[in-house]
Design a protein around this motif. Structure first.
Motif, PDB file in Angstrom:
ATOM      1  N   LEU A   1       0.898  -1.219   0.104  1.00 37.67           N
ATOM      2  CA  LEU A   1       0.009  -0.049   0.057  1.00 37.67           C
ATOM      3  C   LEU A   1       0.980   1.298  -0.134  1.00 37.67           C
ATOM      4  O   LEU A   1       0.518   2.404  -0.776  1.00 37.67           O
ATOM      5  N   GLY A   2       2.103   1.330   0.596  1.00 33.43           N
ATOM      6  CA  GLY A   2       2.948   2.553   0.619  1.00 33.43           C
ATOM      7  C   GLY A   2       3.289   2.816  -0.735  1.00 33.43           C
ATOM      8  O   GLY A   2       3.249   3.940  -1.076  1.00 33.43           O
ATOM      9  N   SER A   3       3.634   1.630  -1.147  1.00 34.66           N
ATOM     10  CA  SER A   3       4.288   2.149  -2.838  1.00 34.66           C
ATOM     11  C   SER A   3       3.047   2.455  -3.823  1.00 34.66           C
ATOM     12  O   SER A   3       3.120   3.449  -4.525  1.00 34.66           O
ATOM     13  N   ALA A   4       1.833   1.645  -3.413  1.00 37.35           N
ATOM     14  CA  ALA A   4       0.734   2.257  -4.345  1.00 37.35           C
ATOM     15  C   ALA A   4       0.244   3.734  -4.134  1.00 37.35           C
ATOM     16  O   ALA A   4      -0.055   4.428  -4.754  1.00 37.35           O
ATOM     17  N   ARG A   5       0.332   4.038  -2.838  1.00 41.93           N
ATOM     18  CA  ARG A   5       0.063   5.239  -2.393  1.00 41.93           C
ATOM     19  C   ARG A   5       1.216   6.396  -3.032  1.00 41.93           C
ATOM     20  O   ARG A   5       0.515   7.598  -3.531  1.00 41.93           O
ATOM     21  N   ALA A   6       2.260   5.919  -2.991  1.00 47.91           N
ATOM     22  CA  ALA A   6       3.467   6.887  -3.802  1.00 47.91           C
ATOM     23  C   ALA A   6       3.190   7.219  -5.057  1.00 47.91           C
ATOM     24  O   ALA A   6       3.672   7.982  -5.625  1.00 47.91           O
ATOM     25  N   LEU A   7       2.566   6.176  -5.672  1.00 50.15           N
ATOM     26  CA  LEU A   7       2.227   6.295  -7.206  1.00 50.15           C
ATOM     27  C   LEU A   7       0.972   6.671  -7.478  1.00 50.15           C
ATOM     28  O   LEU A   7       0.380   6.855  -8.602  1.00 50.15           O
TER      29      LEU A   7
ATOM     30  N   ASP B   1      -6.094   3.909  -4.418  1.00 49.56           N
ATOM     31  CA  ASP B   1      -7.660   3.490  -4.797  1.00 49.56           C
ATOM     32  C   ASP B   1      -7.742   2.163  -5.549  1.00 49.56           C
ATOM     33  O   ASP B   1      -9.177   1.727  -5.709  1.00 49.56           O
ATOM     34  N   ARG B   2      -6.745   1.792  -6.438  1.00 56.24           N
ATOM     35  CA  ARG B   2      -6.954   0.698  -7.312  1.00 56.24           C
ATOM     36  C   ARG B   2      -6.210  -0.738  -6.718  1.00 56.24           C
ATOM     37  O   ARG B   2      -6.547  -1.776  -6.996  1.00 56.24           O
ATOM     38  N   ILE B   3      -4.862  -0.403  -6.154  1.00 57.62           N
ATOM     39  CA  ILE B   3      -4.057  -1.719  -5.852  1.00 57.62           C
ATOM     40  C   ILE B   3      -3.462  -1.442  -4.434  1.00 57.62           C
ATOM     41  O   ILE B   3      -3.865  -0.331  -3.863  1.00 57.62           O
ATOM     42  N   GLY B   4      -2.897  -2.335  -3.972  1.00 59.59           N
ATOM     43  CA  GLY B   4      -1.888  -2.116  -2.703  1.00 59.59           C
ATOM     44  C   GLY B   4      -2.588  -3.153  -1.674  1.00 59.59           C
ATOM     45  O   GLY B   4      -1.956  -3.391  -0.513  1.00 59.59           O
TER      46      GLY B   4
ATOM     47  N   LEU C   1      -6.102  -6.098  -0.858  1.00 62.73           N
ATOM     48  CA  LEU C   1      -6.744  -6.801  -1.541  1.00 62.73           C
ATOM     49  C   LEU C   1      -8.309  -6.523  -0.764  1.00 62.73           C
ATOM     50  O   LEU C   1      -8.754  -7.019   0.185  1.00 62.73           O
ATOM     51  N   GLU C   2      -9.119  -5.774  -1.603  1.00 64.47           N
ATOM     52  CA  GLU C   2     -10.357  -5.418  -1.284  1.00 64.47           C
ATOM     53  C   GLU C   2     -11.271  -5.281  -2.399  1.00 64.47           C
ATOM     54  O   GLU C   2     -10.943  -4.993  -3.447  1.00 64.47           O
ATOM     55  N   VAL C   3     -12.701  -5.277  -1.838  1.00 67.28           N
ATOM     56  CA  VAL C   3     -13.862  -5.179  -2.965  1.00 67.28           C
ATOM     57  C   VAL C   3     -13.568  -3.871  -3.570  1.00 67.28           C
ATOM     58  O   VAL C   3     -13.782  -2.967  -2.920  1.00 67.28           O
ATOM     59  N   GLY C   4     -13.629  -3.868  -5.051  1.00 70.75           N
ATOM     60  CA  GLY C   4     -13.536  -2.725  -5.694  1.00 70.75           C
ATOM     61  C   GLY C   4     -12.303  -2.345  -6.308  1.00 70.75           C
ATOM     62  O   GLY C   4     -12.142  -1.641  -6.989  1.00 70.75           O
ATOM     63  N   LYS C   5     -11.155  -3.105  -5.619  1.00 67.96           N
ATOM     64  CA  LYS C   5      -9.691  -2.626  -6.200  1.00 67.96           C
ATOM     65  C   LYS C   5      -9.604  -3.650  -7.197  1.00 67.96           C
ATOM     66  O   LYS C   5     -10.208  -4.791  -7.320  1.00 67.96           O
TER      67      LYS C   5
ATOM     68  N   ILE D   1      -1.013 -12.790 -10.482  1.00 63.37           N
ATOM     69  CA  ILE D   1      -2.520 -12.436 -11.164  1.00 63.37           C
ATOM     70  C   ILE D   1      -2.306 -10.891 -11.172  1.00 63.37           C
ATOM     71  O   ILE D   1      -2.019 -10.178 -10.141  1.00 63.37           O
ATOM     72  N   VAL D   2      -2.631 -10.318 -12.431  1.00 66.29           N
ATOM     73  CA  VAL D   2      -2.479  -8.930 -12.799  1.00 66.29           C
ATOM     74  C   VAL D   2      -3.911  -8.597 -13.149  1.00 66.29           C
ATOM     75  O   VAL D   2      -4.182  -9.222 -14.421  1.00 66.29           O
ATOM     76  N   ASP D   3      -4.791  -7.657 -12.616  1.00 60.03           N
ATOM     77  CA  ASP D   3      -5.787  -7.132 -13.185  1.00 60.03           C
ATOM     78  C   ASP D   3      -7.105  -8.499 -13.767  1.00 60.03           C
ATOM     79  O   ASP D   3      -7.640  -8.293 -14.529  1.00 60.03           O
ATOM     80  N   GLY D   4      -6.947  -9.537 -12.976  1.00 64.34           N
ATOM     81  CA  GLY D   4      -7.461 -10.814 -12.880  1.00 64.34           C
ATOM     82  C   GLY D   4      -7.257 -11.447 -13.954  1.00 64.34           C
ATOM     83  O   GLY D   4      -7.606 -12.857 -14.283  1.00 64.34           O
ATOM     84  N   GLU D   5      -5.788 -11.312 -14.647  1.00 68.31           N
ATOM     85  CA  GLU D   5      -5.490 -11.913 -15.556  1.00 68.31           C
ATOM     86  C   GLU D   5      -4.250 -12.967 -14.923  1.00 68.31           C
ATOM     87  O   GLU D   5      -3.321 -12.426 -14.140  1.00 68.31           O
ATOM     88  N   VAL D   6      -4.123 -14.224 -15.045  1.00 74.15           N
ATOM     89  CA  VAL D   6      -3.056 -15.210 -14.306  1.00 74.15           C
ATOM     90  C   VAL D   6      -1.726 -15.172 -15.256  1.00 74.15           C
ATOM     91  O   VAL D   6      -2.035 -15.515 -16.555  1.00 74.15           O
ATOM     92  N   LEU D   7      -0.844 -14.495 -14.881  1.00 79.83           N
ATOM     93  CA  LEU D   7       0.379 -14.238 -15.857  1.00 79.83           C
ATOM     94  C   LEU D   7       1.425 -15.401 -15.564  1.00 79.83           C
ATOM     95  O   LEU D   7       2.375 -15.673 -16.378  1.00 79.83           O
TER      96      LEU D   7
END
Lengths: 432, 432
Positions: B342-348, B352-355, B357-361, B398-404
């Protein structure tokens, strides 16, 4: 054991060596009989076991110069705590409940982890050390076990007598992968009377000594207050440094201590991760190296690290001193690799047998798979090994000419059972 | 993309969360629609892709808050050197020979390495950044690319215009895994005139800024000499800190800088390995955290690390401040894990989208295999992850719901080709 041949390898025979492609290593009954260019190798005996090392790096096995292997049982039980409550409220109560069999299985878990990380020899100090030694024999790894001696235990002298008896018996029974030492815990836990006895007995029976020295600033202050000298000087005054001594930590040293370590050939066992995690500080490794001291590398136990990964430990050694000294040339990758191999071997008094890949030494070696993304491109193999490689790159591990791990699978150790036994025992110790 | 379900996992939804066994995560078209107890989950849609995570830990994907991914091309080319000859004799001459396609393949190599280490998003700054962005799209990873702007280049203004055009076009084309930023290299390489233009354009087009700030003591001294203020205050004076800014390093900060960072929500991107390796020093991370600043974590490029392993980076962050501060409670495992997610996600600006695992992210998540010896016994999952886990424990990404990545195999990226292309190009750049 017969003949083992590793062919087609990229060879790094030691930290001082130039990497050699298309190399071959041959071992007979555990001893290296050829290592060098494949094109100049002796013909392959018909009964030889041949391992193809295409795309792999062949290095001497890593030597963990200081650990308490059975403390894998306490991995993650307590972290990010001040030292006193960590010891008094967490570690010591659990250690008080230890049974000999717990030490056996905890040590085997540590051995499994170390072999997977390319460690072929480790220097151990712990309770019930004959159980630890038994685990080493069953795991096939080379080990230097010592029973921890604590002066405040009522049976300290009995434990010393037992340890000496075990050591003498083991040495008498002939060459093996186990080289026992005596293990007085530290000057601040062992009174001079006990230390003098240890020194006399070690001298008499040609045994090495494994001890913690100058780990914290407080220990050094206390030693000066009580004895008028630093822990290193105190041990020198008792006559200990005339023997083979592996001294864990050596963090807080005076200039005179550094000179003393170099003069006496003291084996300084640097444990950077543990020194960070327990906030002990930064050992004077660049100064020790500059003075020509013997510097090995160790992980310490899994309760204060929390892993036994010597590649990572070497990386830590190569990184932190640069940051602390403000000098990007401090502790090079090559020096870190030297510490993790020959340096540790010298600290344990085993440099004539292990630490480099040379004819006449034991065949303790490791193959690393170089194919993964994080090891590409390949410009400098030593840099790659120290700054980029992972334990999971270890593909094959050979000790004394015996293949213990092949294609990341154990050939001797029943890893699943070890994990199950050690984990169940650990949970019982934590939640009695 | 449909519905993806991860079942039977040990869930650690974020650094503040309590671990939850037998958990389930469901994503629909890349967005998390359920995460929690399996027993309370909605029924499984018939067309769902189901991944069984028995024995595995489910965490939010790690976010690398500062790197130069294509610099994998220079991994191991030059180490253990002073900064000036390292840059002037080694890195810059090779960068001068870079072709756009080199950046594409070098970035893909970095992406392969990062995905294998559980990184699902990275913040990048480099030359030919549209090639880097193309690599991110082809690799499937989430990325925040920015083109490096250097004031001393004759075409700096043209590069800025191109970068803005690319960013605006990308944002216009709708939601994607790529969120571009503008990348002025540093205050000491970009004159105020250029920085003012960057700030104006970033504000106008709602773009974030990625910059290096206060990496070395010398940089801060020079700034005070030239501008009368620290680099952070200088950027504040120009109006930059009113925008979303990811500031790499932030090593040498005054008390006023720490307060300023906290007040403005500056994204401080801590790069402990790089700061050690280049001898920059110890960032004031405990102080930044205490002040409530946004602190993310980054690997920096592979020329100054030399890997892109965010688990190791988090471990480094949790270890070095304890040693440097003499405080074994400094930067806990939980804080290090928070920084890496979450710290890195906030820095970028992506919190609100990543960092977590919550419903809506977005469903950016990682499964780690807990079965290996070095992760046993299991007492504290956060401690285990930060102090003991290895990149190779990453089993599924998994990124964006896609298994990489699944069972450590890439489903989208052709790793073998990436390694071959990048390695061949790297050798040509080093030996023209």
């Amino acid at each position: 054991m017969g003949v083992l041949r590793v062919t087609n390898a990229l060879l790094l025979a030691g930290a001082e060596s130039v990497p050699l492609p298309s190399a071959l290593l041959q071992a007979e009954d555990g001893v290296i009989t050829y290592v060098g260019r494949e094109s100049e190798a002796p013909p392959c005996p018909p009964d030889a076991e041949v391992l193809d090392a295409e795309g792999m790096l062949l290095i001497p096995g890593l030597v963990n110069a200081h650990t308490h292997a059975a403390m894998t049982l306490f991995r993650g039980v307590a972290d990010d705590m001040p030292l006193k409550p960590w010891l008094e409220e967490k570690i010591w109560p659990m250690e008080g409940r230890l049974a000999p069999e717990d030490v056996y299985w905890g040590t085997l878990l540590g051995i499994a982890e170390m072999l997977r990380a390319g460690v072929t020899c480790y220097n151990d100090m712990y309770h019930f050390f004959t159980e630890g030694a038994r685990a080493a024999v069953d795991g096939g790894i080379r080990a230097v076990p010592s029973g921890v001696l604590l002066g405040f235990l009522p049976n300290a002298e009995d434990l010393l007598a037992e340890a000496v008896e075990f050591c003498v018996e083991l040495v008498r029974s002939g060459p093996s992968r186990v080289t026992p030492m005596l293990g007085p815990h530290a000057p601040y836990t062992c009174p001079d009377l006990l230390l003098r006895k240890v020194i006399t007995l070690a001298g008499e029976h040609h045994l090495g000594i494994h001890i913690h020295l100058s780990e914290t600033a407080g220990e050094v202050e206390d030693s000066i207050r009580e004895h008028g000298v630093t822990p290193l000087q105190h041990m020198a005054d008792l006559g200990m440094l005339e023997l083979q001594v592996a001294a864990a930590h050596c963090v807080h040293l005076t200039d005179a201590d550094v000179a003393l370590a170099a003069e006496t050939g003291l084996g300084c066992c640097h444990c950077p991760t543990s020194n960070m995690k327990l906030a002990s500080g930064f050992a004077r490794v660049p100064d020790l190296l500059a003075a020509g001291a013997v510097v090995g590398l160790g992980t310490d136990g899994a309760a204060s690290n929390n892993n036994l990964d010597m590649i990572e430990e070497a990386r830590m050694a190569a990184l932190i001193h640069k940051g602390y000294r403000g000098d990007p040339t401090a502790v090079t990758a090559r020096q870190a690799f030297a510490m993790a191999t020959l340096g540790s071997a010298r600290a344990l008094g085993l440099a004539d047998r292990i630490g480099t890949l040379e004819v006449g030494k034991q065949a303790d070696c490791v193959l690393l798979d170089l194919s993964r993304a994080h090891l590409q491109p390949l410009h400098d193999i030593v840099s790659q090994l120290i700054y980029a490689a992972q334990a999971s790159d270890v593909h094959t591990v050979i000790v004394d000419g015996e293949v213990l791990l092949r294609d990341r699978r154990f050939l001797k150790l029943d890893e699943e059972r070890v994990i199950a036994e050690a984990s169940a025992r650990s949970l019982r110790l934590a939640h009695p």
